[in-house]
Design a protein around this motif. Structure first.
Motif, mmCIF file in Angstrom:
data_model
loop_
_atom_site.group_PDB
_atom_site.id
_atom_site.type_symbol
_atom_site.label_atom_id
_atom_site.label_comp_id
_atom_site.label_asym_id
_atom_site.label_seq_id
_atom_site.Cartn_x
_atom_site.Cartn_y
_atom_site.Cartn_z
ATOM 1 N N LYS A 102 0.824 -1.217 0.000
ATOM 2 C CA LYS A 102 0.000 0.000 0.000
ATOM 3 C C LYS A 102 0.855 1.262 0.000
ATOM 4 O O LYS A 102 0.416 2.305 -0.472
ATOM 5 N N ASP A 103 2.073 1.173 0.506
ATOM 6 C CA ASP A 103 2.956 2.333 0.574
ATOM 7 C C ASP A 103 3.405 2.819 -0.797
ATOM 8 O O ASP A 103 3.925 3.932 -0.920
ATOM 9 N N TYR A 104 3.254 1.990 -1.820
ATOM 10 C CA TYR A 104 3.760 2.337 -3.146
ATOM 11 C C TYR A 104 2.686 2.249 -4.231
ATOM 12 O O TYR A 104 2.998 2.295 -5.405
ATOM 13 N N MET A 105 1.405 2.110 -3.844
ATOM 14 C CA MET A 105 0.328 1.969 -4.826
ATOM 15 C C MET A 105 -0.415 3.277 -5.020
ATOM 16 O O MET A 105 -0.840 3.907 -4.051
ATOM 17 N N LEU A 106 -0.585 3.661 -6.288
ATOM 18 C CA LEU A 106 -1.406 4.807 -6.646
ATOM 19 C C LEU A 106 -2.615 4.303 -7.413
ATOM 20 O O LEU A 106 -2.546 3.249 -8.067
ATOM 21 N N GLU A 107 -3.713 5.038 -7.353
ATOM 22 C CA GLU A 107 -4.911 4.638 -8.092
ATOM 23 C C GLU A 107 -4.593 4.571 -9.575
ATOM 24 O O GLU A 107 -3.913 5.436 -10.118
ATOM 25 N N GLY A 108 -5.049 3.491 -10.221
ATOM 26 C CA GLY A 108 -4.793 3.287 -11.640
ATOM 27 C C GLY A 108 -3.563 2.454 -11.933
ATOM 28 O O GLY A 108 -3.304 2.109 -13.085
ATOM 29 N N MET A 109 -2.785 2.100 -10.906
ATOM 30 C CA MET A 109 -1.554 1.337 -11.104
ATOM 31 C C MET A 109 -1.860 -0.133 -11.409
ATOM 32 O O MET A 109 -2.776 -0.711 -10.838
ATOM 33 N N SER A 110 -1.083 -0.738 -12.302
ATOM 34 C CA SER A 110 -1.217 -2.162 -12.604
ATOM 35 C C SER A 110 -0.388 -2.978 -11.628
ATOM 36 O O SER A 110 0.765 -2.634 -11.356
ATOM 37 N N VAL A 111 -0.987 -4.042 -11.095
ATOM 38 C CA VAL A 111 -0.307 -4.932 -10.151
ATOM 39 C C VAL A 111 -0.616 -6.378 -10.535
ATOM 40 O O VAL A 111 -1.518 -6.639 -11.323
ATOM 41 N N MET A 112 0.132 -7.303 -9.959
ATOM 42 C CA MET A 112 -0.122 -8.730 -10.142
ATOM 43 C C MET A 112 -0.790 -9.224 -8.857
ATOM 44 O O MET A 112 -0.260 -9.041 -7.767
ATOM 45 N N LEU A 113 -1.975 -9.826 -8.991
ATOM 46 C CA LEU A 113 -2.705 -10.344 -7.833
ATOM 47 C C LEU A 113 -2.700 -11.860 -7.914
ATOM 48 O O LEU A 113 -3.151 -12.433 -8.906
ATOM 49 N N ALA A 114 -2.155 -12.502 -6.888
ATOM 50 C CA ALA A 114 -2.127 -13.958 -6.835
ATOM 51 C C ALA A 114 -3.275 -14.441 -5.958
ATOM 52 O O ALA A 114 -3.509 -13.894 -4.876
ATOM 53 N N SER A 115 -4.015 -15.441 -6.443
ATOM 54 C CA SER A 115 -5.137 -15.965 -5.664
ATOM 55 C C SER A 115 -5.177 -17.480 -5.757
ATOM 56 O O SER A 115 -4.658 -18.074 -6.691
ATOM 57 N N ASN A 116 -5.807 -18.079 -4.749
ATOM 58 C CA ASN A 116 -5.983 -19.523 -4.686
ATOM 59 C C ASN A 116 -7.450 -19.784 -4.391
ATOM 60 O O ASN A 116 -7.955 -19.344 -3.360
ATOM 61 N N ASP A 117 -8.121 -20.490 -5.290
ATOM 62 C CA ASP A 117 -9.554 -20.788 -5.154
ATOM 63 C C ASP A 117 -10.371 -19.522 -4.899
ATOM 64 O O ASP A 117 -11.275 -19.495 -4.066
ATOM 65 N N GLY A 118 -10.025 -18.426 -5.579
ATOM 66 C CA GLY A 118 -10.769 -17.181 -5.443
ATOM 67 C C GLY A 118 -10.388 -16.336 -4.242
ATOM 68 O O GLY A 118 -10.896 -15.240 -4.072
ATOM 69 N N THR A 119 -9.478 -16.817 -3.399
ATOM 70 C CA THR A 119 -9.039 -16.064 -2.232
ATOM 71 C C THR A 119 -7.743 -15.333 -2.554
ATOM 72 O O THR A 119 -6.746 -15.977 -2.895
ATOM 73 N N PRO A 120 -7.725 -13.992 -2.479
ATOM 74 C CA PRO A 120 -6.487 -13.251 -2.748
ATOM 75 C C PRO A 120 -5.402 -13.615 -1.732
ATOM 76 O O PRO A 120 -5.665 -13.644 -0.534
ATOM 77 N N LEU A 121 -4.195 -13.900 -2.226
ATOM 78 C CA LEU A 121 -3.095 -14.293 -1.354
ATOM 79 C C LEU A 121 -2.100 -13.162 -1.120
ATOM 80 O O LEU A 121 -1.695 -12.898 -0.002
ATOM 81 N N TYR A 122 -1.657 -12.513 -2.193
ATOM 82 C CA TYR A 122 -0.678 -11.433 -2.072
ATOM 83 C C TYR A 122 -0.679 -10.585 -3.336
ATOM 84 O O TYR A 122 -1.209 -10.988 -4.365
ATOM 85 N N ILE A 123 -0.064 -9.410 -3.227
ATOM 86 C CA ILE A 123 0.039 -8.446 -4.325
ATOM 87 C C ILE A 123 1.506 -8.359 -4.725
ATOM 88 O O ILE A 123 2.372 -8.258 -3.861
ATOM 89 N N GLU A 124 1.777 -8.377 -6.028
ATOM 90 C CA GLU A 124 3.130 -8.134 -6.528
ATOM 91 C C GLU A 124 3.125 -6.818 -7.287
ATOM 92 O O GLU A 124 2.374 -6.647 -8.231
ATOM 93 N N LEU A 125 3.973 -5.887 -6.848
ATOM 94 C CA LEU A 125 4.093 -4.590 -7.505
ATOM 95 C C LEU A 125 5.209 -4.637 -8.536
ATOM 96 O O LEU A 125 6.069 -5.514 -8.482
ATOM 97 N N PRO A 126 5.237 -3.667 -9.461
ATOM 98 C CA PRO A 126 6.424 -3.542 -10.318
ATOM 99 C C PRO A 126 7.638 -3.304 -9.414
ATOM 100 O O PRO A 126 7.488 -2.823 -8.284
#
Length: 187
Positions: A102-126
């Motif tokens: 969250k410290d490096y995310m701005l609205e509109g930014m593209s990120v990689m979201l990893a999920s397992n069975d529909g449950t979000p696990l973690y966010i990968e930023l550039p």
């Protein structure tokens, strides 16, 4: 199900109900005794890192982790709202899952979201992002030499160390993995 011989970097295993991502692995065949696989694994949810050894050929349960491109839209209470770039579906992700990203995310930014069975696990930023300094103490005459740093608050609210000569309103490049200042960005 897979065997311990199928373990590779990035493989996600389900052990005792927890998801573990393999960071390092090594197949070992000692002179005496049976072969085994030595691993270093990171808990996907808590971030805890442990060493674990598997005997060769034993069954391990792999987990299906879906990594997709999402766009960060806005914050809704305690949750962060992301939009799938392919289906345009919106997903609410709890702040605990987003973590320090969250410290490096701005609205509109593209990120990689990893999920397992529909449950979000973690966010990968550039690996790096460009953010504007919203507050820092003014530099003094003579503060142009190299080596000195001062705290600066970014537009996301994060605080990093920057060189003494930087001022408010300057855009800087920041490493999202460590929070280090990488350089000044000129438009």
């Amino acid at each position: 199900m897979a065997t311990s011989n199928d373990i590779k970097n990035g493989t996600v295993l389900r052990i005792d109900g927890n998801l573990w991502s393999v960071i390092e692995f090594q197949h070992v065949k000692p002179g005496k005794g049976g072969a085994f696989v030595r691993t270093k694994m990171k808990n996907v949810l808590s971030g805890k890192v442990v060493d674990k050894t598997f005997n060769a050929g034993i069954k391990v349960e792999t987990a299906n982790v879906d990594r997709r491109d999402f766009q960060y839209l806005y914050m809704d209470g305690e949750d962060f709202v992301f939009m799938d770039n392919d289906t345009y579906d919106q997903v609410n992700v709890p702040a605990a899952t987003v973590g320090d990203a969250k410290d490096y995310m701005l609205e509109g930014m593209s990120v990689m979201l990893a999920s397992n069975d529909g449950t979000p696990l973690y966010i990968e930023l550039p690996t790096s992002v460009v953010l504007e300094i919203t507050y820092t103490e003014p530099g003094l005459q003579g503060d142009r030499s190299t080596g000195g740093t001062k705290p600066a608050t970014l537009e996301t609210g994060a605080e990093i160390q920057v060189p003494l000569f930087l001022e408010q309103g300057v855009k800087v490049k920041v490493d999202t993995r460590t929070g280090d200042y990488l350089g000044r960005v000129t438009d």
